[in-house]
Design a protein around this motif. Structure first.
Motif, PDB file in Angstrom:
ATOM      1  N   CYS A   1       0.849  -1.189   0.000  1.00 51.82           N
ATOM      2  CA  CYS A   1       0.000   0.000   0.000  1.00 51.82           C
ATOM      3  C   CYS A   1       0.888   1.244   0.000  1.00 51.82           C
ATOM      4  CB  CYS A   1      -0.898   0.003   1.225  1.00 51.82           C
ATOM      5  SG  CYS A   1      -1.973  -1.438   1.309  1.00 51.82           S
ATOM      6  N   THR A   2       0.390   2.285  -0.675  1.00 50.74           N
ATOM      7  CA  THR A   2       1.167   3.521  -0.804  1.00 50.74           C
ATOM      8  C   THR A   2       0.242   4.712  -0.614  1.00 50.74           C
ATOM      9  OG1 THR A   2       0.789   3.576  -3.186  1.00 50.74           O
ATOM     10  CG2 THR A   2       2.777   2.450  -2.435  1.00 50.74           C
ATOM     11  N   ASN A   3       0.853   5.867  -0.317  1.00 47.40           N
ATOM     12  CA  ASN A   3       0.027   7.039  -0.005  1.00 47.40           C
ATOM     13  C   ASN A   3       0.151   8.169  -1.010  1.00 47.40           C
ATOM     14  OD1 ASN A   3       2.691   7.225   1.013  1.00 47.40           O
ATOM     15  ND2 ASN A   3       2.107   9.003   2.226  1.00 47.40           N
ATOM     16  N   ASN A   4       1.099   8.067  -1.938  1.00 44.66           N
ATOM     17  CA  ASN A   4       1.219   9.099  -2.976  1.00 44.66           C
ATOM     18  C   ASN A   4       1.971   8.515  -4.172  1.00 44.66           C
ATOM     19  OD1 ASN A   4       4.019   9.230  -2.412  1.00 44.66           O
ATOM     20  ND2 ASN A   4       3.654  10.732  -0.791  1.00 44.66           N
ATOM     21  N   VAL A   5       2.179   9.339  -5.188  1.00 43.48           N
ATOM     22  CA  VAL A   5       2.777   8.813  -6.429  1.00 43.48           C
ATOM     23  C   VAL A   5       4.235   8.400  -6.210  1.00 43.48           C
ATOM     24  CG1 VAL A   5       3.310   9.326  -8.847  1.00 43.48           C
ATOM     25  CG2 VAL A   5       1.188  10.191  -7.830  1.00 43.48           C
ATOM     26  N   ALA A   6       4.970   9.187  -5.416  1.00 45.24           N
ATOM     27  CA  ALA A   6       6.389   8.874  -5.189  1.00 45.24           C
ATOM     28  C   ALA A   6       6.553   7.534  -4.479  1.00 45.24           C
ATOM     29  CB  ALA A   6       7.041   9.990  -4.377  1.00 45.24           C
ATOM     30  N   THR A   7       5.728   7.287  -3.452  1.00 39.84           N
ATOM     31  CA  THR A   7       5.872   6.000  -2.743  1.00 39.84           C
ATOM     32  C   THR A   7       5.355   4.858  -3.625  1.00 39.84           C
ATOM     33  OG1 THR A   7       3.758   6.262  -1.590  1.00 39.84           O
ATOM     34  CG2 THR A   7       5.731   7.018  -0.420  1.00 39.84           C
ATOM     35  N   THR A   8       4.413   5.167  -4.493  1.00 33.12           N
ATOM     36  CA  THR A   8       3.934   4.142  -5.436  1.00 33.12           C
ATOM     37  C   THR A   8       5.079   3.709  -6.357  1.00 33.12           C
ATOM     38  OG1 THR A   8       1.719   5.101  -5.407  1.00 33.12           O
ATOM     39  CG2 THR A   8       2.234   3.658  -7.243  1.00 33.12           C
ATOM     40  N   ALA A   9       5.841   4.689  -6.854  1.00 36.41           N
ATOM     41  CA  ALA A   9       6.967   4.368  -7.735  1.00 36.41           C
ATOM     42  C   ALA A   9       8.021   3.553  -6.975  1.00 36.41           C
ATOM     43  CB  ALA A   9       7.584   5.652  -8.290  1.00 36.41           C
ATOM     44  N   ALA A  10       8.291   3.951  -5.725  1.00 32.78           N
ATOM     45  CA  ALA A  10       9.276   3.218  -4.917  1.00 32.78           C
ATOM     46  C   ALA A  10       8.815   1.793  -4.660  1.00 32.78           C
ATOM     47  CB  ALA A  10       9.509   3.960  -3.597  1.00 32.78           C
ATOM     48  N   ALA A  11       7.530   1.651  -4.350  1.00 34.93           N
ATOM     49  CA  ALA A  11       6.984   0.308  -4.085  1.00 34.93           C
ATOM     50  C   ALA A  11       7.050  -0.551  -5.345  1.00 34.93           C
ATOM     51  CB  ALA A  11       5.538   0.414  -3.591  1.00 34.93           C
ATOM     52  N   ALA A  12       6.748   0.047  -6.494  1.00 32.71           N
ATOM     53  CA  ALA A  12       6.782  -0.714  -7.747  1.00 32.71           C
ATOM     54  C   ALA A  12       8.197  -1.221  -8.033  1.00 32.71           C
ATOM     55  CB  ALA A  12       6.275   0.143  -8.901  1.00 32.71           C
ATOM     56  N   ALA A  13       9.200  -0.407  -7.649  1.00 28.97           N
ATOM     57  CA  ALA A  13      10.594  -0.807  -7.890  1.00 28.97           C
ATOM     58  C   ALA A  13      10.947  -2.082  -7.124  1.00 28.97           C
ATOM     59  CB  ALA A  13      11.529   0.330  -7.483  1.00 28.97           C
TER      60      ALA A  13
ATOM     61  N   ALA B   1      -1.027  -0.678  -4.044  1.00 22.25           N
ATOM     62  CA  ALA B   1      -2.390  -0.160  -3.835  1.00 22.25           C
ATOM     63  C   ALA B   1      -2.284   1.271  -3.352  1.00 22.25           C
ATOM     64  CB  ALA B   1      -3.128  -1.018  -2.811  1.00 22.25           C
ATOM     65  N   ILE B   2      -2.626   2.218  -4.227  1.00 18.03           N
ATOM     66  CA  ILE B   2      -2.529   3.631  -3.873  1.00 18.03           C
ATOM     67  C   ILE B   2      -3.828   4.074  -3.178  1.00 18.03           C
ATOM     68  CG2 ILE B   2      -3.031   4.115  -6.352  1.00 18.03           C
ATOM     69  CD1 ILE B   2      -1.395   6.612  -3.976  1.00 18.03           C
ATOM     70  N   GLU B   3      -3.656   4.553  -1.942  1.00 18.09           N
ATOM     71  CA  GLU B   3      -4.810   5.012  -1.152  1.00 18.09           C
ATOM     72  C   GLU B   3      -4.475   6.369  -0.518  1.00 18.09           C
ATOM     73  OE1 GLU B   3      -7.255   1.431   0.524  1.00 18.09           O
ATOM     74  OE2 GLU B   3      -5.423   1.616   1.676  1.00 18.09           O
ATOM     75  N   PRO B   4      -5.013   7.470  -1.047  1.00 15.22           N
ATOM     76  CA  PRO B   4      -4.748   8.765  -0.399  1.00 15.22           C
ATOM     77  C   PRO B   4      -5.287   8.756   1.032  1.00 15.22           C
ATOM     78  CG  PRO B   4      -5.839   9.054  -2.535  1.00 15.22           C
ATOM     79  CD  PRO B   4      -5.875   7.597  -2.214  1.00 15.22           C
ATOM     80  N   PRO B   5      -4.419   8.931   2.024  1.00 13.40           N
ATOM     81  CA  PRO B   5      -4.840   8.764   3.420  1.00 13.40           C
ATOM     82  C   PRO B   5      -5.949   9.722   3.835  1.00 13.40           C
ATOM     83  CG  PRO B   5      -2.467   9.189   3.272  1.00 13.40           C
ATOM     84  CD  PRO B   5      -2.986   9.204   1.883  1.00 13.40           C
ATOM     85  N   GLU B   6      -5.956  10.906   3.228  1.00 16.08           N
ATOM     86  CA  GLU B   6      -6.972  11.892   3.643  1.00 16.08           C
ATOM     87  C   GLU B   6      -8.380  11.477   3.226  1.00 16.08           C
ATOM     88  OE1 GLU B   6      -4.603  12.318   1.425  1.00 16.08           O
ATOM     89  OE2 GLU B   6      -5.424  13.239  -0.397  1.00 16.08           O
ATOM     90  N   LEU B   7      -8.491  10.510   2.325  1.00 22.72           N
ATOM     91  CA  LEU B   7      -9.834  10.068   1.893  1.00 22.72           C
ATOM     92  C   LEU B   7     -10.252   8.748   2.554  1.00 22.72           C
ATOM     93  CD1 LEU B   7      -9.625  10.856  -1.959  1.00 22.72           C
ATOM     94  CD2 LEU B   7     -10.704  12.231  -0.161  1.00 22.72           C
ATOM     95  N   ILE B   8      -9.310   8.064   3.182  1.00 17.48           N
ATOM     96  CA  ILE B   8      -9.623   6.760   3.785  1.00 17.48           C
ATOM     97  C   ILE B   8     -10.694   6.927   4.854  1.00 17.48           C
ATOM     98  CG2 ILE B   8      -8.708   4.920   5.264  1.00 17.48           C
ATOM     99  CD1 ILE B   8      -6.101   5.033   3.715  1.00 17.48           C
ATOM    100  N   GLY B   9     -11.730   6.115   4.755  1.00 15.48           N
ATOM    101  CA  GLY B   9     -12.773   6.090   5.782  1.00 15.48           C
ATOM    102  C   GLY B   9     -13.738   7.262   5.728  1.00 15.48           C
TER     103      GLY B   9
END
Ligand SMILES: O=C(CO)COP(=O)(O)O
Length: 222
Positions: free
Chosen positions: A120-132, A139-147
């Motif tokens: 799970c990731t919280n923004n585009v930069a961490t998504t790219a790092a996770a993909a690497a 799984a990109i989930e903006p934390p401010e929208l969760i719940g």
């Protein structure tokens, strides 16, 4: 598994053990059978074994620690969740954040045990790092929208698009899920239309009066 993946994260919503998780697992199995969709559940550890044993649905742990079996009090190993019947695991959920080194260690543990890994990731930069790191899914989930009940598909489609783009650039073999506030078939359709391979959600099903009806709505436009 083929087709879009829907994972229902049960978080720690249940006050007890068993009842809520089994009700949602039964609904997931029923709607998956009717629709052909792939619906997984991520129950609390205390419910994982029973769900994996009694319900024919892919079961995900909500987290695993990147350690091998041994003297690690309060940890949960990939070996343990695998033995309890897990098919995969979430790693680095926004409510269970890890350092990059810990994410890598948890992924290594998942691989060692043949668990499908969803970082799970919280923004585009961490998504790219996770993909690497090369998990099966990010799984990109903006934390401010969760719940919040406000859907990422409608409130922030740009982050989904940019995440899909980042993953394709870094490691096209990695599949992308998105989540936060997803609760309807329309949210799922928008997410898939933006290039994702499925969704990760919680409250839309877990807090629904009728989880099976909520799941039917989610798969209604597939
Ligand atoms: O964190 C989530 C799933 O892992 C998203 O939660 P909600 O679906 O409740 O917004």
């Amino acid at each position: 598994m083929t087709g879009p993946l829907i994972i229902v994260n049960l978080k720690a919503y249940a006050e007890g053990t068993g009842e809520q998780a089994t009700r949602i697992a039964a609904a997931a199995r029923e709607v998956a059978e009717e629709s052909g969709a792939v619906i997984g559940v991520a129950p609390a550890y205390t419910d994982l074994g029973i769900i994996a044993r009694d319900y024919d649905v892919p079961v995900y742990a909500q987290h695993i620690d990147g350690v091998t079996p041994g003297a690690h009090t309060g940890h949960v190993t990939a070996e343990q969740v695998r033995a309890a019947g897990a098919f995969g695991t979430l790693i680095n959920h926004s409510e269970r954040r890890l350092t990059l080194a810990e994410i890598e260690a948890s992924l290594t543990a998942a691989r060692r045990c043949g668990l499908q890994a969803v970082i799970c990731t919280n923004n585009v930069a961490t998504t790219a790092a996770a993909a690497a790191l090369g998990p099966e899914y990010v799984a990109i989930e903006p934390p401010e929208l969760i719940g919040t009940g406000v859907s990422v598909s409608k409130a922030d489609p740009g982050i989904i698009e940019r995440s899909v783009e980042a993953v394709r650039r870094v490691n096209p073999a990695v599949k992308v899920l998105t989540g936060a506030g997803i609760s309807t078939g329309e949210c799922v359709k928008i997410a898939l239309g933006l290039g994702t391979d499925g969704v990760l959600l919680a409250s839309g099903v877990v807090k629904a009066q009728d989880p099976a009806a909520a799941l039917r709505d989610l798969v209604s436009l597939l």
